[in-house]
Design a protein around this motif. Structure first.
Motif, PDB file in Angstrom:
ATOM      1  N   ASP A 153       0.859  -1.036  -0.021  1.00  0.00           N
ATOM      2  CA  ASP A 153       0.089   0.179  -0.130  1.00  0.00           C
ATOM      3  C   ASP A 153       1.036   1.373   0.091  1.00  0.00           C
ATOM      4  OD1 ASP A 153      -2.675  -0.750  -0.240  1.00  0.00           O
ATOM      5  OD2 ASP A 153      -2.828  -1.252   1.856  1.00  0.00           O
ATOM      6  N   GLU A 154       1.945   1.187   0.817  1.00  0.00           N
ATOM      7  CA  GLU A 154       2.667   2.421   0.825  1.00  0.00           C
ATOM      8  C   GLU A 154       3.429   2.766  -0.311  1.00  0.00           C
ATOM      9  OE1 GLU A 154       5.320   1.727   4.107  1.00  0.00           O
ATOM     10  OE2 GLU A 154       3.773   1.991   5.656  1.00  0.00           O
ATOM     11  N   LYS A 155       3.851   1.723  -1.164  1.00  0.00           N
ATOM     12  CA  LYS A 155       4.551   2.097  -2.613  1.00  0.00           C
ATOM     13  C   LYS A 155       3.551   2.551  -3.486  1.00  0.00           C
ATOM     14  CE  LYS A 155       8.653  -0.945  -2.335  1.00  0.00           C
ATOM     15  NZ  LYS A 155       9.779  -1.576  -3.054  1.00  0.00           N
ATOM     16  N   ARG A 156       2.274   2.013  -3.379  1.00  0.00           N
ATOM     17  CA  ARG A 156       1.307   2.524  -4.297  1.00  0.00           C
ATOM     18  C   ARG A 156       0.919   3.780  -4.245  1.00  0.00           C
ATOM     19  NH1 ARG A 156      -3.038  -2.670  -4.238  1.00  0.00           N
ATOM     20  NH2 ARG A 156      -1.786  -4.294  -5.820  1.00  0.00           N
ATOM     21  N   ILE A 157       0.889   4.253  -2.934  1.00  0.00           N
ATOM     22  CA  ILE A 157       0.262   5.584  -2.549  1.00  0.00           C
ATOM     23  C   ILE A 157       1.769   6.567  -2.816  1.00  0.00           C
ATOM     24  CG2 ILE A 157      -0.119   7.103  -0.520  1.00  0.00           C
ATOM     25  CD1 ILE A 157      -1.276   4.564   0.679  1.00  0.00           C
ATOM     26  N   ALA A 158       2.799   6.128  -2.323  1.00  0.00           N
ATOM     27  CA  ALA A 158       4.050   6.930  -2.840  1.00  0.00           C
ATOM     28  C   ALA A 158       4.103   7.067  -4.315  1.00  0.00           C
ATOM     29  CB  ALA A 158       5.090   6.408  -2.389  1.00  0.00           C
ATOM     30  N   TRP A 159       3.807   6.225  -5.101  1.00  0.00           N
ATOM     31  CA  TRP A 159       3.810   6.206  -6.620  1.00  0.00           C
ATOM     32  C   TRP A 159       2.832   7.260  -7.109  1.00  0.00           C
ATOM     33  CZ3 TRP A 159       7.132   4.220 -10.452  1.00  0.00           C
ATOM     34  CH2 TRP A 159       6.740   4.530 -11.765  1.00  0.00           C
ATOM     35  N   ALA A 160       1.732   7.113  -6.514  1.00  0.00           N
ATOM     36  CA  ALA A 160       0.556   8.008  -6.897  1.00  0.00           C
ATOM     37  C   ALA A 160       1.076   9.410  -6.624  1.00  0.00           C
ATOM     38  CB  ALA A 160      -0.549   7.631  -6.471  1.00  0.00           C
ATOM     39  N   ALA A 161       1.683   9.688  -5.546  1.00  0.00           N
ATOM     40  CA  ALA A 161       2.109  11.208  -5.133  1.00  0.00           C
ATOM     41  C   ALA A 161       3.412  11.582  -6.240  1.00  0.00           C
ATOM     42  CB  ALA A 161       2.395  11.097  -3.810  1.00  0.00           C
ATOM     43  N   GLY A 162       3.905  10.705  -6.480  1.00  0.00           N
ATOM     44  CA  GLY A 162       5.199  10.771  -7.312  1.00  0.00           C
ATOM     45  C   GLY A 162       4.839  11.436  -8.841  1.00  0.00           C
ATOM     46  N   ASP A 163       3.449  11.060  -9.233  1.00  0.00           N
ATOM     47  CA  ASP A 163       3.159  11.312 -10.708  1.00  0.00           C
ATOM     48  C   ASP A 163       3.452  12.880 -10.584  1.00  0.00           C
ATOM     49  OD1 ASP A 163       2.551   8.732 -11.427  1.00  0.00           O
ATOM     50  OD2 ASP A 163       0.350   9.094 -11.196  1.00  0.00           O
ATOM     51  N   ILE A 164       2.948  13.609  -9.532  1.00  0.00           N
ATOM     52  CA  ILE A 164       2.915  15.024  -9.486  1.00  0.00           C
ATOM     53  C   ILE A 164       4.724  15.545  -9.362  1.00  0.00           C
ATOM     54  CG2 ILE A 164       2.447  17.123  -8.304  1.00  0.00           C
ATOM     55  CD1 ILE A 164       0.037  15.566  -7.118  1.00  0.00           C
ATOM     56  N   VAL A 165       5.507  15.144  -8.312  1.00  0.00           N
ATOM     57  CA  VAL A 165       6.632  15.193  -8.271  1.00  0.00           C
ATOM     58  C   VAL A 165       7.508  15.030  -9.363  1.00  0.00           C
ATOM     59  CG1 VAL A 165       8.594  14.815  -6.789  1.00  0.00           C
ATOM     60  CG2 VAL A 165       6.393  14.743  -5.624  1.00  0.00           C
ATOM     61  N   GLU A 166       7.265  13.866  -9.997  1.00  0.00           N
ATOM     62  CA  GLU A 166       8.027  13.305 -11.195  1.00  0.00           C
ATOM     63  C   GLU A 166       7.491  13.923 -12.708  1.00  0.00           C
ATOM     64  OE1 GLU A 166      11.039  12.038 -10.883  1.00  0.00           O
ATOM     65  OE2 GLU A 166      10.933  11.727  -8.519  1.00  0.00           O
ATOM     66  N   ASN A 167       6.441  14.665 -12.658  1.00  0.00           N
ATOM     67  CA  ASN A 167       5.788  15.116 -13.569  1.00  0.00           C
ATOM     68  C   ASN A 167       5.517  13.949 -14.874  1.00  0.00           C
ATOM     69  OD1 ASN A 167       4.511  17.137 -15.325  1.00  0.00           O
ATOM     70  ND2 ASN A 167       6.472  17.794 -16.373  1.00  0.00           N
ATOM     71  N   ARG A 168       4.961  12.902 -14.043  1.00  0.00           N
ATOM     72  CA  ARG A 168       4.463  11.624 -14.984  1.00  0.00           C
ATOM     73  C   ARG A 168       3.054  12.038 -15.404  1.00  0.00           C
ATOM     74  NH1 ARG A 168       7.191   8.087 -10.593  1.00  0.00           N
ATOM     75  NH2 ARG A 168       5.071   8.107  -9.844  1.00  0.00           N
ATOM     76  N   PRO A 169       2.593  11.212 -16.412  1.00  0.00           N
ATOM     77  CA  PRO A 169       1.238  11.319 -16.869  1.00  0.00           C
ATOM     78  C   PRO A 169       0.352  10.863 -15.570  1.00  0.00           C
ATOM     79  CG  PRO A 169       2.272  10.090 -18.294  1.00  0.00           C
ATOM     80  CD  PRO A 169       3.285  10.119 -17.161  1.00  0.00           C
ATOM     81  N   PRO A 170      -0.922  11.442 -15.438  1.00  0.00           N
ATOM     82  CA  PRO A 170      -1.763  11.087 -14.250  1.00  0.00           C
ATOM     83  C   PRO A 170      -2.124   9.422 -14.451  1.00  0.00           C
ATOM     84  CG  PRO A 170      -3.074  12.358 -15.803  1.00  0.00           C
ATOM     85  CD  PRO A 170      -1.572  12.554 -16.282  1.00  0.00           C
ATOM     86  N   LEU A 171      -2.077   8.882 -13.193  1.00  0.00           N
ATOM     87  CA  LEU A 171      -2.532   7.554 -13.175  1.00  0.00           C
ATOM     88  C   LEU A 171      -1.437   6.625 -13.862  1.00  0.00           C
ATOM     89  CD1 LEU A 171      -6.380   7.654 -13.500  1.00  0.00           C
ATOM     90  CD2 LEU A 171      -5.084   7.584 -11.290  1.00  0.00           C
ATOM     91  N   SER A 172      -0.149   7.120 -13.790  1.00  0.00           N
ATOM     92  CA  SER A 172       0.883   6.577 -14.625  1.00  0.00           C
ATOM     93  C   SER A 172       0.911   4.927 -14.171  1.00  0.00           C
ATOM     94  CB  SER A 172       2.294   7.385 -14.351  1.00  0.00           C
ATOM     95  OG  SER A 172       2.612   7.109 -13.146  1.00  0.00           O
ATOM     96  N   ARG A 173       0.467   4.541 -13.093  1.00  0.00           N
ATOM     97  CA  ARG A 173       0.377   3.189 -12.864  1.00  0.00           C
ATOM     98  C   ARG A 173      -0.093   2.223 -13.775  1.00  0.00           C
ATOM     99  NH1 ARG A 173      -2.270   1.424  -7.267  1.00  0.00           N
ATOM    100  NH2 ARG A 173      -2.633  -0.752  -7.771  1.00  0.00           N
TER     101      ARG A 173
END
Length: 282
Positions: A247-267
């Motif tokens: 769960d922590e990794k999934r949550i961190a990755w979701a926040a990383g979409d903003i920080v890393e300027n990835r596409p939304p819902l990049s997962r």
């Protein structure tokens, strides 16, 4: 140690308390000796829940069950007065009522309106109906709002539910901050319950047997109580398939979409699929 609000003689109200997680919480509270008010819709469901909660209640514990539409602020205000007249006030509020009829971005607007009315406005109305008098009582108290991991990682597939539960997260965070900074409310705290995969009427669909990966509602209620003992705000529940670490990794990755300027819902984006899988293995 048991939270000071969860003592014999304290008073709890649980919306969506006729089944699932709400019913499991109501039963645990009654077993601790709290007087419990169950709020839900459907008289037959409420009568069955009333019987189940009373069966688990300590001697001397009182239980009531009222039909309450949480989308109506007037209905919740009436419930608050009923509880105050009967037991003197409320110590614990669990804003748990929720629906999930399914939604699509350009699907029926009525689905969006129904989900927002119950899942988001129901939490807001419940908080506004009960918390001001809880502050005035000056006793230890709890406000527990049921969110969802879908309101944090926002997976594709049900945007109305995700949006409403994201609102519950933000609202509860704001409530916790407000209570911390309100004179006379030092004994009153807010908490966000974030269930994992739980076998309930809301999640089972057409299935007749609990999947191995799902927790029971009772497991979720027990985890919530242990988290409250620790003073956790985010009550992030695992299940039999998903660990806290995942769960922590999934949550961190979701926040990383903003920080890393990835596409939304990049997962779920094909260009980022391999990167996400590699991230999980780190």
């Amino acid at each position: 140690m048991t939270h000071p609000a969860l003592q014999p003689g304290s008073v709890a109200v649980v919306t969506g308390g006729a089944s699932g997680i709400g019913l499991a919480i109501a039963k645990r509270f009654a077993g601790l000796g709290l007087h419990v008010a169950i709020a839900d819709l459907g008289r037959e469901r409420l009568d069955a829940a009333l019987k189940a909660v009373r069966a688990d209640a300590k001697d001397g514990t009182q239980v009531l069950a009222d039909e309450v539409d949480v989308s109506s602020p007037e209905a919740l205000a009436t419930l608050e007065r009923t509880i105050a007249d009967r037991w003197g006030g409320t110590d614990v509020v669990v804003n748990n009522a929720g629906i999930q009829p399914g939604s699509a971005l350009f699907g029926p607007l009525s689905n969006w309106e129904k989900v927002f009315a119950v899942n988001l406005w129901g939490v807001i109305h419940g908080t506004r109906a009960f918390v001001p008098n809880m502050i005035r009582r000056g006793r230890p108290g709890l406000v527990i709002n049921t969110g969802s991991k879908q309101g944090i990682t926002t997976p594709p597939g049900d945007p109305a539910y995700n949006t409403a539960k994201a609102g519950v997260k933000v609202f509860t965070e704001a409530l916790a901050h407000e209570l911390r900074n309100t004179e006379g409310a030092s004994g009153l705290s807010a908490h966000l319950l974030v269930p994992g995969f739980v076998w309930t009427e809301l999640t089972k669909g057409e299935r007749t047997e609990k999947p191995a990966g799902a927790w029971t509602a009772e497991q979720t209620a027990d985890f919530m109580l242990k988290s409250l003992e620790r003073g956790d705000f985010y009550i992030l529940c695992p299940d039999n398939d998903v660990s806290r670490a995942l769960d922590e990794k999934r949550i961190a990755w979701a926040a990383g979409d903003i920080v890393e300027n990835r596409p939304p819902l990049s997962r779920w984006h094909p260009d980022w699929k391999d990167a996400f899988e590699a991230y999980l293995k780190q």
